[in-house]
Design an enzyme around this catalytic site. Sequence first.
Site, mmCIF file in Angstrom:
data_model
loop_
_atom_site.group_PDB
_atom_site.id
_atom_site.type_symbol
_atom_site.label_atom_id
_atom_site.label_comp_id
_atom_site.label_asym_id
_atom_site.label_seq_id
_atom_site.Cartn_x
_atom_site.Cartn_y
_atom_site.Cartn_z
ATOM 1 N N HIS A 112 -3.692 -5.288 1.065
ATOM 2 C CA HIS A 112 -2.461 -5.807 2.025
ATOM 3 C C HIS A 112 -2.854 -7.087 2.390
ATOM 4 O O HIS A 112 -3.858 -7.904 3.240
ATOM 5 C CB HIS A 112 -3.364 -5.329 3.236
ATOM 6 C CG HIS A 112 -3.853 -3.913 3.316
ATOM 7 N ND1 HIS A 112 -2.267 -3.199 3.985
ATOM 8 C CD2 HIS A 112 -3.402 -2.612 3.297
ATOM 9 C CE1 HIS A 112 -2.468 -1.317 4.074
ATOM 10 N NE2 HIS A 112 -3.562 -1.540 3.279
ATOM 11 N N CYS A 147 0.850 -0.957 -0.390
ATOM 12 C CA CYS A 147 0.259 0.033 0.058
ATOM 13 C C CYS A 147 1.038 1.120 0.676
ATOM 14 O O CYS A 147 1.680 1.360 -0.625
ATOM 15 C CB CYS A 147 -0.894 -0.318 0.823
ATOM 16 S SG CYS A 147 -2.044 1.004 0.766
ATOM 17 N N GLU A 166 -1.487 -8.300 4.685
ATOM 18 C CA GLU A 166 -1.506 -8.466 6.892
ATOM 19 C C GLU A 166 -2.704 -8.485 6.581
ATOM 20 O O GLU A 166 -2.725 -8.794 7.936
ATOM 21 C CB GLU A 166 -0.101 -7.775 7.238
ATOM 22 C CG GLU A 166 -0.916 -6.209 7.449
ATOM 23 C CD GLU A 166 -0.740 -5.456 5.966
ATOM 24 O OE1 GLU A 166 -0.859 -6.387 5.245
ATOM 25 O OE2 GLU A 166 -1.153 -4.053 6.414
#
Lengths: 83, 230
Positions: B202, B85, B204
Amino acid sequence: MYKATVIIKLKKGVLNPEGRTIQRALNFLGFNNVKEVQTYKMIDIIMEGENEEKVKEEVEEMCKKLLANPVIHDYEIKVEKIE
Amino acid sequence: MKIAVTKFLGTNCDLDVCHAVKLAGGEPELVFFTQENLDSYKGAVIPGGFSYGDYLRAGAISARTPIIKGLKKMVEEGKPVLGICNGAQIGLEAGFSKGTLTNNLNAKFICKWVYIRVENNKTPFTQYYKKGEVLKIPIAHAEGRFYADDETLDYMYKNNMIVFKYCDETGEVTEEANPNGSIDNIAGVCNENQNCVLLMPHPERASEKILGSDDGLKMFKGMIDYAKRI
């Protein structure tokens, strides 16, 4: 002292969503004759320098190193002497 | 297996990334943007956030801070470097790959789950995916529209630098599945050497089932295993 003004605009062919959104809003308000809107970024830099040419050269360097993104931006630089 | 997780002023996904790196078996360490030397780390993740309030252009200021020198060295040495990002925006501003990320076509901040398709599984981060595999991963950005001119795009395809594309649930790359107007639905890219991947989604935030998907965890596992071998 000098004032350098940098105008950063999108290269031809690169879409400007902000300009397009403003254009649409102007159309909503009844300004139906508005066909295109472009937004620019303008940066004023107050700086010391030997002469206008040297200042312009230095600001050109600033554009290349930070102020503009060469992938999508064109820029113009204007320099004026100030008190 | 120490992995540097970079922290700029305004980075806000750093602890989530540290958690994902730990889940994958790595040892994350937060590194402040003032640190230039990253020689003691085997890899690095540039997490997302709003570094410097997205002033000037998203990632533009961060890409001129001291830590970039260390990251650049890592990229050149072939160590795995992942930009997520805002981290992807920083990586492109720093010239780690080609093209740029700019304002979404609808001029809005978009936060939602999307599907992406693995186009290149030869990078450290995508080695555990099949080519064409569809991943469910969230996005959250206002400046995520990938753009490159035709010549650059051509170069990127020829050098396998396109890693992920936005697609629908079945893996079809369609206009409807493109959340931000990215050219060719591009969601992630890499460098010529394939060791630095920059993506807008993302991973994560999709690293445990409890989050709604763990499709992103393999990116970190791939990274850690690759780092062990170098």
